[in-house]
Design an enzyme around this catalytic site. Structure first.
Site, PDB file in Angstrom:
ATOM      1  N   ASN A 197      21.004  20.644  38.504  1.00  0.00           N
ATOM      2  CA  ASN A 197      19.739  21.233  38.964  1.00  0.00           C
ATOM      3  C   ASN A 197      18.706  20.109  38.951  1.00  0.00           C
ATOM      4  O   ASN A 197      18.200  19.735  37.903  1.00  0.00           O
ATOM      5  CB  ASN A 197      19.341  22.370  38.015  1.00  0.00           C
ATOM      6  CG  ASN A 197      18.041  23.022  38.428  1.00  0.00           C
ATOM      7  OD1 ASN A 197      17.371  22.582  39.371  1.00  0.00           O
ATOM      8  ND2 ASN A 197      17.656  24.062  37.724  1.00  0.00           N
ATOM      9  N   ARG A 204      22.125  23.298  42.538  1.00  0.00           N
ATOM     10  CA  ARG A 204      21.162  24.368  42.773  1.00  0.00           C
ATOM     11  C   ARG A 204      20.178  23.896  43.838  1.00  0.00           C
ATOM     12  O   ARG A 204      19.621  22.810  43.729  1.00  0.00           O
ATOM     13  CB  ARG A 204      20.400  24.673  41.486  1.00  0.00           C
ATOM     14  CG  ARG A 204      19.345  25.721  41.708  1.00  0.00           C
ATOM     15  CD  ARG A 204      18.151  25.501  40.854  1.00  0.00           C
ATOM     16  NE  ARG A 204      17.153  26.517  41.110  1.00  0.00           N
ATOM     17  CZ  ARG A 204      15.901  26.413  40.727  1.00  0.00           C
ATOM     18  NH1 ARG A 204      15.492  25.353  40.065  1.00  0.00           N
ATOM     19  NH2 ARG A 204      15.038  27.344  41.007  1.00  0.00           N
ATOM     20  N   HIS A 214      14.845  32.859  42.802  1.00  0.00           N
ATOM     21  CA  HIS A 214      15.603  33.307  41.615  1.00  0.00           C
ATOM     22  C   HIS A 214      16.824  34.126  42.035  1.00  0.00           C
ATOM     23  O   HIS A 214      17.326  34.939  41.247  1.00  0.00           O
ATOM     24  CB  HIS A 214      14.749  34.193  40.683  1.00  0.00           C
ATOM     25  CG  HIS A 214      13.624  33.493  39.995  1.00  0.00           C
ATOM     26  ND1 HIS A 214      12.395  34.088  39.783  1.00  0.00           N
ATOM     27  CD2 HIS A 214      13.532  32.255  39.449  1.00  0.00           C
ATOM     28  CE1 HIS A 214      11.599  33.249  39.147  1.00  0.00           C
ATOM     29  NE2 HIS A 214      12.262  32.122  38.941  1.00  0.00           N
ATOM     30  N   ARG A 272       0.971  30.582  37.896  1.00  0.00           N
ATOM     31  CA  ARG A 272       0.778  31.014  39.294  1.00  0.00           C
ATOM     32  C   ARG A 272       0.097  32.375  39.347  1.00  0.00           C
ATOM     33  O   ARG A 272       0.386  33.247  38.530  1.00  0.00           O
ATOM     34  CB  ARG A 272       2.136  31.106  39.999  1.00  0.00           C
ATOM     35  CG  ARG A 272       2.714  29.759  40.326  1.00  0.00           C
ATOM     36  CD  ARG A 272       4.112  29.870  40.875  1.00  0.00           C
ATOM     37  NE  ARG A 272       5.046  29.126  40.041  1.00  0.00           N
ATOM     38  CZ  ARG A 272       6.367  29.262  40.066  1.00  0.00           C
ATOM     39  NH1 ARG A 272       6.929  30.105  40.909  1.00  0.00           N
ATOM     40  NH2 ARG A 272       7.123  28.548  39.263  1.00  0.00           N
ATOM     41  N   GLU A 293      22.297  31.191  35.372  1.00  0.00           N
ATOM     42  CA  GLU A 293      22.363  30.683  36.744  1.00  0.00           C
ATOM     43  C   GLU A 293      23.431  29.600  36.883  1.00  0.00           C
ATOM     44  O   GLU A 293      24.103  29.510  37.901  1.00  0.00           O
ATOM     45  CB  GLU A 293      20.986  30.140  37.152  1.00  0.00           C
ATOM     46  CG  GLU A 293      19.971  31.255  37.356  1.00  0.00           C
ATOM     47  CD  GLU A 293      18.527  30.795  37.246  1.00  0.00           C
ATOM     48  OE1 GLU A 293      18.051  30.602  36.108  1.00  0.00           O
ATOM     49  OE2 GLU A 293      17.876  30.637  38.276  1.00  0.00           O
TER      50      GLU A 293
END
Ligand code: ADP
Length: 401
Positions: A7, A91, A180, A241, A385
């Site tokens: 990743n 990823r 996601h 965010r 993940e």
């Protein structure tokens, strides 16, 4: 089969070596501050001590070289030679509309990932650096791209189209993509297994609550709506965010504060969310500690976060016309019991009741946190993940002759 999962961010690279037969993580770690002074390499072999070394890494190729040397180190390594790594899974944040599934990396796939860089300028170029570095160091090892957006490509047009002139979708592909996806896919499947309900006949709402947070409505194993949009800025109030706001706020603040759109976007991405509201931190552990000390803004930020999650669960119950199970995952979802409690307290109208004791006891592990008579089962399912990326990589490389 041993698979290296990578990743890659612009200055960091997380890795895991996973044996896909046993699904055991053989080694994991992070290369931090790539291309910046003060590089740090973390390595943790299965059953061994975690080590942290200060090493300068001028680029991603150097970082991956260091990872491969650590994995094959005669003393602390976990494999004898690089030939034991049968494939590499990467990823990739944005796959646009092109990728509905994971894909074996070819020149054509690379050029599609490049095309999507406009939509994920912080992520896709960094992933490409990782892919190219692996190609240079292990040219004959097959590689697979696993996209955060792919799981959401099953959303119907009514869920992904914005209320904007349609030509922007036609010309620029402006639409909801969602992120996601690897996590929502893993957690929805695992929720069905864990609760022993048939995935192909289920309505599950998955809540990935971490630094970045998103919710997904999963019907019969397929994403039908999700809270992040064209970019990961939309939806929930997150660590830094803003999530959903009235778009008119942008021009209003621009005028008042004499800021450019770019500066406002930076504020919405990096200085908003629970950090902006609390004026203290984006980290929910800090907010909890401050709340316990009587910091009212920290308390307020946590309330706003939980309220937005509860509203989304309500709206996704409508999108799914019902819900069988709600699953919490990621740092906040797996650990923050008070936040989960607050969210669930908004959902009593659905006949949901929280098992207070189970909620307090379920930290970072799988468990049911609703009472046996709750109309909807609520559970915690730690996401994975990397395992999902390793599984997809194995499936695709097994098909190569
Ligand atoms: P990401 O992968 O998006 O960076 P994570 O899924 O690791 O994020 O989640 C990070 C968030 O989880 C942080 O806000 C952190 O404070 C929160 N978190 C982690 N552990 C706990 C805990 N025990 N209690 C409350 N919040 C926690």
């Amino acid at each position: 089969m041993d698979i290296l999962v990578i990743n890659c961010g612009s200055s960091s690279l997380k890795y895991q070596l996973i044996n896909t037969d046993t699904e055991v993580v053989l080694a994991s770690g992070i290369c931090d501050r790539i291309g910046i002074n003060g590089g740090q390499f973390t390595y943790k072999p299965q059953g061994g001590e975690k080590s942290i070394q200060n090493i300068e890494m001028k680029d991603h190729e150097v970082a991956i070289k260091i990872v491969l040397e650590a994995l094959t180190n005669p003393k602390t390594g976990i494999i004898n030679s690089l030939s034991e790594i049968k494939a590499i899974g990467h990823r990739i944040v944005h796959g646009g509309e092109h990728f509905t599934h994971s894909a074996i990396i070819t020149d054509e796939v690379i050029s599609h990932i490049e095309e999507c860089a406009d939509l994920a300028p912080l992520h896709n170029p960094a992933h490409l650096l990782g892919i190219r570095a692996c190609q240079a160091l292990m040219p004959s090892t097959p590689m697979v791209a696993v996209f955060d957006t792919a799981f959401h490509q099953t959303m119907p047009p009514k869920a992904f189209i914005y209320g904007l002139p349609y030509e922007y979708y036609e010309k620029y592909k402006v639409r909801r993509y969602g992120f996601h996806g690897t996590s929502h896919s893993y957690v929805s499947k695992r929720t069905a297994e864990f609760l022993k309900i048939p995935l192909e006949n289920s309505k599950i709402i998955t809540c990935h609550l971490g630094n970045g947070s998103s919710i997904c409505a999963v019907e019969n194993g397929k994403s039908i709506d999700t809270s992040m949009g064209l970019t990961p800025l939309e939806g929930l109030v997150m660590g830094t965010r803003s999530g959903d706001i009235d778009p008119a706020v942008i021009d209003y603040i621009a005028q008042k504060e004499n800021l450019s759109t770019k500066e406002i976007m930076n504020i919405l991405n990096k200085k908003s969310g629970v950090l902006g509201i609390s004026g203290l931190s984006s980290d929910f552990r800090d907010l909890l500690a401050a709340d316990e000390q009587g910091d009212l803004k920290a308390r307020f930020a946590r309330e706003v976060f939980a309220y937005r999650v509860a509203k989304y669960i309500g709206s996704y119950t409508a999108a799914l016309t019902g819900v069988d199970a709600i699953a919490f995952c990621a740092g906040v979802g797996e650990n923050a019991k008070f936040i989960r409690g607050k969210i669930v307290s908004h959902l009593q109208f659905l006949g949901i009741t929280l098992d207070e004791k189970a909620n307090l006891a379920t930290i970072g592990v799988e468990g049911i946190i609703s009472t046996p008579d709750s109309k909807v089962r609520v559970c915690v399912i730690p996401t994975n993940e990397e395992l999902m990326i390793a599984r997809d990589t194995k499936t695709l490389v097994s098909k190569i002759k």
